[in-house]
Structure formats: structure tokens, C-alpha cells
Write a protein that holds these residues in place. Structure first.
Motif, PDB file in Angstrom:
ATOM      1  N   MET A  14      30.103  84.517  29.797  1.00  0.00           N
ATOM      2  CA  MET A  14      29.820  85.305  30.976  1.00  0.00           C
ATOM      3  C   MET A  14      30.523  84.758  32.206  1.00  0.00           C
ATOM      4  O   MET A  14      31.055  85.503  33.029  1.00  0.00           O
ATOM      5  N   ALA A  15      30.533  83.417  32.368  1.00  0.00           N
ATOM      6  CA  ALA A  15      31.147  82.833  33.555  1.00  0.00           C
ATOM      7  C   ALA A  15      32.617  83.212  33.646  1.00  0.00           C
ATOM      8  O   ALA A  15      33.125  83.547  34.708  1.00  0.00           O
ATOM      9  N   GLY A  16      33.342  83.190  32.472  1.00  0.00           N
ATOM     10  CA  GLY A  16      34.733  83.555  32.468  1.00  0.00           C
ATOM     11  C   GLY A  16      34.919  85.020  32.771  1.00  0.00           C
ATOM     12  O   GLY A  16      35.808  85.406  33.516  1.00  0.00           O
TER      13      GLY A  16
ATOM     14  N   GLY B 177      34.743  85.837  36.424  1.00  0.00           N
ATOM     15  CA  GLY B 177      35.725  85.208  37.293  1.00  0.00           C
ATOM     16  C   GLY B 177      35.274  83.927  37.949  1.00  0.00           C
ATOM     17  O   GLY B 177      35.749  83.589  39.042  1.00  0.00           O
ATOM     18  N   ILE B 178      34.383  83.199  37.303  1.00  0.00           N
ATOM     19  CA  ILE B 178      33.900  81.932  37.856  1.00  0.00           C
ATOM     20  C   ILE B 178      34.548  80.785  37.098  1.00  0.00           C
ATOM     21  O   ILE B 178      34.501  80.739  35.871  1.00  0.00           O
ATOM     22  N   THR B 179      35.142  79.857  37.836  1.00  0.00           N
ATOM     23  CA  THR B 179      35.756  78.691  37.214  1.00  0.00           C
ATOM     24  C   THR B 179      34.779  77.516  37.266  1.00  0.00           C
ATOM     25  O   THR B 179      34.008  77.387  38.214  1.00  0.00           O
ATOM     26  N   ASP B 180      34.794  76.670  36.250  1.00  0.00           N
ATOM     27  CA  ASP B 180      33.944  75.466  36.199  1.00  0.00           C
ATOM     28  C   ASP B 180      32.487  75.808  36.491  1.00  0.00           C
ATOM     29  O   ASP B 180      31.863  75.258  37.409  1.00  0.00           O
ATOM     30  N   PHE B 181      31.950  76.720  35.692  1.00  0.00           N
ATOM     31  CA  PHE B 181      30.610  77.252  35.934  1.00  0.00           C
ATOM     32  C   PHE B 181      29.554  76.152  36.013  1.00  0.00           C
ATOM     33  O   PHE B 181      28.769  76.089  36.968  1.00  0.00           O
ATOM     34  N   TRP B 182      29.522  75.257  35.029  1.00  0.00           N
ATOM     35  CA  TRP B 182      28.470  74.235  34.999  1.00  0.00           C
ATOM     36  C   TRP B 182      28.662  73.181  36.082  1.00  0.00           C
ATOM     37  O   TRP B 182      27.690  72.581  36.572  1.00  0.00           O
ATOM     38  N   THR B 183      29.899  72.953  36.483  1.00  0.00           N
ATOM     39  CA  THR B 183      30.126  72.063  37.620  1.00  0.00           C
ATOM     40  C   THR B 183      29.487  72.646  38.870  1.00  0.00           C
ATOM     41  O   THR B 183      28.863  71.928  39.670  1.00  0.00           O
TER      42      THR B 183
ATOM     43  N   GLN C 119      35.323  77.851  46.181  1.00  0.00           N
ATOM     44  CA  GLN C 119      36.363  77.314  45.313  1.00  0.00           C
ATOM     45  C   GLN C 119      36.127  77.613  43.832  1.00  0.00           C
ATOM     46  O   GLN C 119      37.000  77.351  43.006  1.00  0.00           O
ATOM     47  N   PHE C 120      34.957  78.158  43.492  1.00  0.00           N
ATOM     48  CA  PHE C 120      34.667  78.454  42.088  1.00  0.00           C
ATOM     49  C   PHE C 120      34.965  79.909  41.715  1.00  0.00           C
ATOM     50  O   PHE C 120      34.650  80.334  40.607  1.00  0.00           O
TER      51      PHE C 120
ATOM     52  N   LEU D  74      27.085  86.371  41.584  1.00  0.00           N
ATOM     53  CA  LEU D  74      26.474  85.460  40.626  1.00  0.00           C
ATOM     54  C   LEU D  74      26.325  84.052  41.211  1.00  0.00           C
ATOM     55  O   LEU D  74      25.281  83.411  41.050  1.00  0.00           O
ATOM     56  N   LEU D  75      27.350  83.581  41.916  1.00  0.00           N
ATOM     57  CA  LEU D  75      27.260  82.265  42.553  1.00  0.00           C
ATOM     58  C   LEU D  75      26.116  82.226  43.564  1.00  0.00           C
ATOM     59  O   LEU D  75      25.347  81.262  43.632  1.00  0.00           O
ATOM     60  N   GLY D  76      25.993  83.289  44.347  1.00  0.00           N
ATOM     61  CA  GLY D  76      24.917  83.352  45.324  1.00  0.00           C
ATOM     62  C   GLY D  76      23.555  83.408  44.674  1.00  0.00           C
ATOM     63  O   GLY D  76      22.597  82.784  45.151  1.00  0.00           O
ATOM     64  N   LEU D  77      23.443  84.149  43.570  1.00  0.00           N
ATOM     65  CA  LEU D  77      22.175  84.248  42.859  1.00  0.00           C
ATOM     66  C   LEU D  77      21.746  82.887  42.323  1.00  0.00           C
ATOM     67  O   LEU D  77      20.566  82.513  42.422  1.00  0.00           O
TER      68      LEU D  77
END
Length: 222
Positions: free
Chosen positions: A2-4, A7-13, A150-151, A165-168
Motif C-alpha cells: 500500500m505504501a508504494g 507514493g510514500i517512500t520509506d513508510f516504516w521510517t 520528504q516521504f 495517508l501521512l497526515g492520517l
């Protein structure tokens, strides 16, 4: 994955970094904790609501490109920094005045039991107060300027989904943490109800922390 896809890079980071940053003590979390201790769960959640809205606004501005404006024009950040420092100092001085009045009535059995009993009525708006603290908090602004954006993969076709998604993730982490602080605050309130000196001392300590945040922000570099 899902992260890919979004469009999210280094999701767990990002997840681990967000958790670490949220857990760092700051004026937002301290204000929510003290509000819950002073006025109970409902007021604590009103303060938390101000934090959520303030962070949401900062997330939106970051996604809209205001982060580039802050980076391109350092004086713009300085204005926000000094305004935030001044407001935190104002909050700290107000709480310090309340602590002094609380100390003066420590032997009065008829005095109100809450640790902010002497706080002016104009300051009793936890949602608005937390919102201003959040919007003028350089630490939060720098988080969304230098960490949040940056992600997002610049080549992704729908970056709005990535930001959403990052904001959530950031907001859910904040909800869980602030909820724990709110119920910790209500436990502290029970300890303060019949301990006037402890209540006055606790308010003084919180006020000192806000003044410390103010000084630190005023002297920090971007």
C-alpha cells in the motif's frame, strides 16, 4: 504494498519517526495534560481538538507548498518563531499568576480546588488556546517543513493521497498519545483536589516549562 501504491517512500521510517517526534515533550502535549488535570476529560479533549485542527492546518499548508515559502524566505519563519515564543511566554506568565493566587489561598477551605482556580476567564478556552499554540509552534512547523514532505514520491501521480495517508498516521499517533495524557491528567487532578500546596507547586512547574519553551524557541535557529 500500500505504501508504494500511494507514493510514500520509506513508510516504516516515517511511522517510527512520527511516533518518536510525537512522544517528545512539547507545549502542545503539556498544555493538553495540564488542561485535563485542571478541568477534566472533556476540557482535555477540547484542548486536544485544538491541537488536531492546528496540526491539520499545518499539514495542508505543507502539502500546498507553503513549506517551500518558509524555506525560501527565512524572515517569514522568524516572524512565526517570535510570535510563538511570545504566546508561550504569555501562557506561562498567566499560569504563574494563577499559581501565586492559588498559593495565597492554600489555607482557605472555601477556595476552589482546581489548580487553575485563579486563571482569568479570558484564558478559559482550551480549544482556541491549543489551536494558537499549535499554529505558532516552530517545532511543529519544522516537522512538516523538513520531515513530513520528504516521504512523498515526487513522481507519484496523486500526491494528495500520499499526504492524506501521512497526515492520517500523524493524527492517529497524536490521538493515542494525547488520550493517554488526558487520563493521566485526570488522575493528577484527583491528587490536587485536597492538596493546595501540591496544586500550586504543579502549576508553578508547568508555568516554568512554558516559559522555558518560550525562551528556547526565541533563541533557537531554524
Amino acid at each position: 504494498m500500500m505504501a508504494g501504491v500511494l507514493g510514500i517512500t520509506d513508510f516504516w521510517t516515517y511511522v517510527l519517526g512520527t511516533v518518536a517526534i510525537v512522544l517528545l515533550p512539547g507545549p502542545n502535549s503539556l498544555f493538553v495534560l495540564s488542561t485535563a488535570a485542571q478541568r477534566g476529560v472533556a476540557a482535555g479533549y477540547r484542548a486536544a481538538g485544538g491541537v488536531f485542527v492546528g496540526d491539520g492546518v499545518l499539514m495542508f499548508l505543507s502539502a500546498a507548498g507553503v513549506a517551500s515559502l518558509v524555506q525560501a524566505y527565512p524572515p517569514f519563519f522568524l516572524v512565526i518563531k517570535y510570535a510563538g515564543a511570545a504566546y508561550l511566554g504569555y501562557v506561562g506568565l498567566t499560569m504563574l499568576r494563577g499559581a501565586w493566587r492559588r498559593w495565597r489561598t492554600r489555607n482557605d477551605p472555601a477556595a476552589p480546588r482546581l489548580i487553575d482556580a485563579a486563571e482569568p476567564a479570558a484564558m478559559r478556552s482550551p480549544f482556541r488556546k491549543a489551536l494558537v499554540i499549535s499554529l505558532l509552534n516552530p517545532k511543529a512547523i519544522l516537522f512538516f517543513v523538513s520531515f513530513f514532505i520528504q516521504f512523498v514520491d515526487p513522481g507519484y501521480a496523486w500526491p494528495a493521497l500520499s499526504f492524506l495517508l501521512l497526515g492520517l498516521i500523524a493524527q492517529v499517533t497524536s490521538v493515542l498519545y494525547l488520550t493517554a495524557l488526558i487520563f493521566t491528567g485526570t488522575f493528577l487532578a484527583a491528587q490536587f483536589r485536597r492538596r493546595h500546596r501540591l496544586a500550586a507547586g504543579a502549576t508553578t512547574g508547568v508555568a516554568a516549562l512554558f516559559l522555558g519553551f518560550s525562551l528556547k524557541l526565541a533563541t533557537a535557529t531554524a
